[in-house]
Write a protein that holds these residues in place. Structure first.
Motif, short mmCIF file in Angstrom:
data_model
loop_
_atom_site.label_atom_id
_atom_site.label_comp_id
_atom_site.label_asym_id
_atom_site.label_seq_id
_atom_site.Cartn_x
_atom_site.Cartn_y
_atom_site.Cartn_z
N LEU A 105 13.27 12.50 3.69
CA LEU A 105 13.67 11.33 4.48
C LEU A 105 12.97 11.30 5.83
O LEU A 105 12.64 10.21 6.34
N TRP A 106 12.71 12.47 6.40
CA TRP A 106 12.09 12.49 7.73
C TRP A 106 10.66 11.95 7.69
O TRP A 106 10.11 11.58 8.73
N ARG A 107 10.06 11.88 6.49
CA ARG A 107 8.75 11.25 6.35
C ARG A 107 8.89 9.78 5.96
O ARG A 107 8.12 8.93 6.43
N ARG A 108 9.86 9.49 5.11
CA ARG A 108 10.00 8.13 4.59
C ARG A 108 10.38 7.14 5.68
O ARG A 108 9.84 6.02 5.73
N LEU A 109 11.30 7.52 6.55
CA LEU A 109 11.77 6.58 7.58
C LEU A 109 10.67 6.19 8.56
O LEU A 109 10.47 4.99 8.82
N PRO A 110 9.94 7.14 9.16
CA PRO A 110 8.87 6.72 10.09
C PRO A 110 7.80 5.86 9.42
O PRO A 110 7.30 4.91 10.03
N LEU A 111 7.44 6.19 8.17
CA LEU A 111 6.44 5.39 7.48
C LEU A 111 6.91 3.95 7.31
O LEU A 111 6.16 2.99 7.55
N SER A 112 8.17 3.78 6.90
CA SER A 112 8.68 2.44 6.67
C SER A 112 8.82 1.64 7.96
O SER A 112 8.49 0.46 8.01
N PHE A 113 9.30 2.29 9.02
CA PHE A 113 9.42 1.57 10.28
C PHE A 113 8.06 1.28 10.90
O PHE A 113 7.90 0.32 11.65
N GLY A 114 7.06 2.09 10.56
CA GLY A 114 5.70 1.78 10.98
C GLY A 114 5.20 0.50 10.31
O GLY A 114 4.54 -0.33 10.95
N VAL A 115 5.54 0.32 9.04
CA VAL A 115 5.18 -0.92 8.32
C VAL A 115 5.90 -2.10 8.96
O VAL A 115 5.31 -3.18 9.15
N LEU A 116 7.18 -1.92 9.30
CA LEU A 116 7.92 -3.01 9.95
C LEU A 116 7.24 -3.42 11.25
O LEU A 116 7.08 -4.62 11.53
N ALA A 117 6.82 -2.43 12.07
CA ALA A 117 6.14 -2.74 13.33
C ALA A 117 4.86 -3.52 13.07
O ALA A 117 4.55 -4.51 13.76
N ASP A 118 4.11 -3.10 12.05
CA ASP A 118 2.87 -3.79 11.69
C ASP A 118 3.15 -5.25 11.31
O ASP A 118 2.48 -6.17 11.81
N LEU A 198 13.21 0.56 1.48
CA LEU A 198 12.34 1.06 2.54
C LEU A 198 11.03 1.58 1.95
O LEU A 198 9.95 1.30 2.49
N ASP A 199 11.12 2.31 0.86
CA ASP A 199 9.91 2.82 0.22
C ASP A 199 9.05 1.69 -0.34
O ASP A 199 7.82 1.76 -0.31
N ALA A 200 9.71 0.64 -0.83
CA ALA A 200 8.95 -0.51 -1.34
C ALA A 200 8.16 -1.18 -0.21
O ALA A 200 7.01 -1.59 -0.40
N ARG A 201 8.78 -1.29 0.97
CA ARG A 201 8.07 -1.86 2.13
C ARG A 201 6.87 -0.98 2.49
O ARG A 201 5.78 -1.47 2.78
N THR A 202 7.11 0.34 2.50
CA THR A 202 6.03 1.28 2.83
C THR A 202 4.89 1.15 1.83
O THR A 202 3.71 1.08 2.22
N PHE A 203 5.24 1.10 0.56
CA PHE A 203 4.21 1.03 -0.48
C PHE A 203 3.34 -0.20 -0.32
O PHE A 203 2.10 -0.11 -0.37
N MET A 204 3.95 -1.37 -0.15
CA MET A 204 3.17 -2.59 -0.04
C MET A 204 2.33 -2.59 1.23
O MET A 204 1.19 -3.08 1.24
N GLY A 205 2.87 -2.05 2.33
CA GLY A 205 2.09 -1.95 3.56
C GLY A 205 0.90 -1.03 3.39
O GLY A 205 -0.21 -1.32 3.88
N GLN A 206 1.09 0.08 2.69
CA GLN A 206 -0.02 1.00 2.45
C GLN A 206 -1.06 0.38 1.53
O GLN A 206 -2.27 0.54 1.75
N TYR A 207 -0.61 -0.30 0.49
CA TYR A 207 -1.56 -0.93 -0.43
C TYR A 207 -2.38 -1.99 0.29
O TYR A 207 -3.59 -2.12 0.08
N LEU A 208 -1.72 -2.76 1.15
CA LEU A 208 -2.40 -3.78 1.94
C LEU A 208 -3.56 -3.19 2.72
O LEU A 208 -4.63 -3.80 2.83
N ARG A 209 -3.34 -2.00 3.28
CA ARG A 209 -4.36 -1.35 4.12
C ARG A 209 -5.32 -0.48 3.32
O ARG A 209 -6.13 0.25 3.90
N GLY A 210 -5.23 -0.52 1.98
CA GLY A 210 -6.13 0.27 1.15
C GLY A 210 -5.81 1.74 1.14
O GLY A 210 -6.71 2.58 0.92
N ASP A 211 -4.52 2.09 1.36
CA ASP A 211 -4.12 3.48 1.48
C ASP A 211 -3.28 3.93 0.29
O ASP A 211 -2.38 4.76 0.44
N ARG A 212 -3.54 3.38 -0.90
CA ARG A 212 -2.85 3.82 -2.10
C ARG A 212 -3.85 4.07 -3.22
O ARG A 212 -3.95 3.32 -4.19
N PRO A 213 -4.62 5.16 -3.11
CA PRO A 213 -5.61 5.45 -4.17
C PRO A 213 -4.96 5.67 -5.53
O PRO A 213 -5.60 5.41 -6.56
#
Length: 407
Positions: A105-118, A198-213
């Protein structure tokens, strides 16, 4: 022989039912459900289809490909008037979702809130509210729940610090507050799908930026499957049906398949993309999604390709009464054509008592797009997959008002 052909008469004067042979590739959303559980649900829902439409329905057991990425089953549906053979293939990516869930969780939360900020800084969240305010609320929902849990945990920590008359009250209060937060994230957080969303938001944000190989590689695998189907031939119709986030990746698969073997993709029956509970605009309204929009512009010029999107008011996950082509500025000639928009009513797909049972469940309503109806209705997931008519025959014209938005 296509489903539009009239029934044939054999030498003895008997009327043979018209026949259709269809290949359906189904791509679900960001969901950890295993292929085995998916097919178990599919067969249960098929019982509704059989009863609602009075058809004979039979299927072979599902079987995986060597790499486990494609699961397939052969379905036969028949009445006295028609018979359809469906090669149903599930494009599986539940393993990718489960690997995201396994992160601490300590990794999942910052990643998701980073997507929200973006998405806030880019103005994308505000575009959601301008375009489809229900989706805007759905997008911020898990962040609101986390903020609520943090507030409750902070109040508990504050009260303990204030009223606990012992040395070290502050660290005790902080520790108890953290425990309360973690407990809330587990229950009722899991019941409310907080971590999942939250993970779904992170995933789509990462895919958008080309960060889901990992997803990029899986899409290439799915594209190769689509090309192989075109090369093999033998179908009257090929349908690629994407639900939820799968709607985005259905389009991406076709783009990759066209680049992999354009000649194969342009021969044989046309490919029909179907998006339901669509999240295409979740990606497409972000300024950084210009490469995605460019790919869609290229797809819109393919004569052997069509895209139909079904939208429903009561499904908060889709963008109701919108034209993705206009909102994403795909260019002249795409509005009203790519995609062809059809508005449907989920309540009319079900008997009154069935709809009353699900109407307050956001996700159950969302999943009705890919479940069996208990009333006969023009939109029916199983009729799209197993019925006698091509989609272009059942839904030939749009029925939507166009909305506008700035990207």
């Amino acid at each position: 022989m296509s489903a539009r052909d009239v029934a044939a008469v054999d030498g003895g004067g008997a009327v043979r039912p018209r026949r259709m042979k269809r290949c359906v590739l189904y791509l679900g959303g960001y969901d950890p459900v295993t292929p085995q559980r998916f097919f178990a649900r599919l067969w249960r829902q098929a019982e509704r289809f059989r009863a609602t439409w009075t058809v004979d329905f039979s299927a072979t057991p599902e079987r995986p490909s060597a790499d486990g990425a494609i699961w397939s089953a052969a379905i036969t549906t028949r009445t006295d008037d028609w018979q359809t053979e469906t090669d149903f293939r599930l494009l599986a990516w539940d393993d990718i979702v489960k690997s995201d869930f396994a992160r601490p969780l300590w990794r999942r939360l910052p990643l998701s809130f980073g997507v929200l900020a973006d998405f806030i800084v880019s103005g994308t969240v505000f575009r959601y509210f301008m375009t489809a305010w229900r989706f805007g609320l759905y997008f911020i929902y898990p962040y609101f729940i986390v903020a609520l849990f943090i507030a409750i945990a902070a109040i508990v920590a504050k009260l303990l610090h204030h009223f606990l008359p012992v040395p070290g009250a502050l660290p005790i209060g902080l520790a108890v507050g953290l425990a309360v937060f973690l407990g809330l994230m587990r229950w009722p957080g899991e019941r409310w799908f907080t971590g999942h969303l939250l993970d779904a938001r992170t995933f789509m944000g990462q895919y958008l930026r080309g960060d889901r190989p990992d997803m990029e590689a899986r899409l290439e695998r799915f594209a190769a499957e689509l090309v192989a189907i075109h090369r093999t031939g033998g179908f009257d119709e090929i349908v690629l049906l994407g639900h939820s986030q799968g709607s985005v990746f259905a389009l991406e698969i076709v783009d990759r398949a066209l680049r992999l073997d354009p000649e194969a993709m342009r021969s044989g029956p046309p490919t029909t993309i179907v998006s339901v509970g669509s999240c295409v605009l979740q990606l497409g309204l972000h300024p950084a999604a210009e490469p995605f929009r460019q790919r869609l512009r290229a797809l819109a010029q393919e004569p052997a390709l069509s895209w139909t999107e079904f939208q429903a008011l009561t499904d908060t996950v889709n963008f109701y009464k919108t034209d993705p082509a206009r909102l994403m500025r795909l260019g002249e000639g795409t509005t009203g054509r790519f995609p062809l928009i059809r508005l449907v009513k989920i309540r009319d797909m079900l008997q009154s008592e069935d709809y009353r049972r699900i109407r307050n469940s956001l996700f159950r309503v969302h999943y009705q797009f890919v479940m069996g109806n208990t009333r006969r209705y023009p939109y029916d997931f199983f009729m799209i997959c197993c019925g006698p008519e091509r989609l272009s025959v059942c839904f030939p014209t749009p029925n939507y008002p166009v909305r506008d938005a700035q990207i």
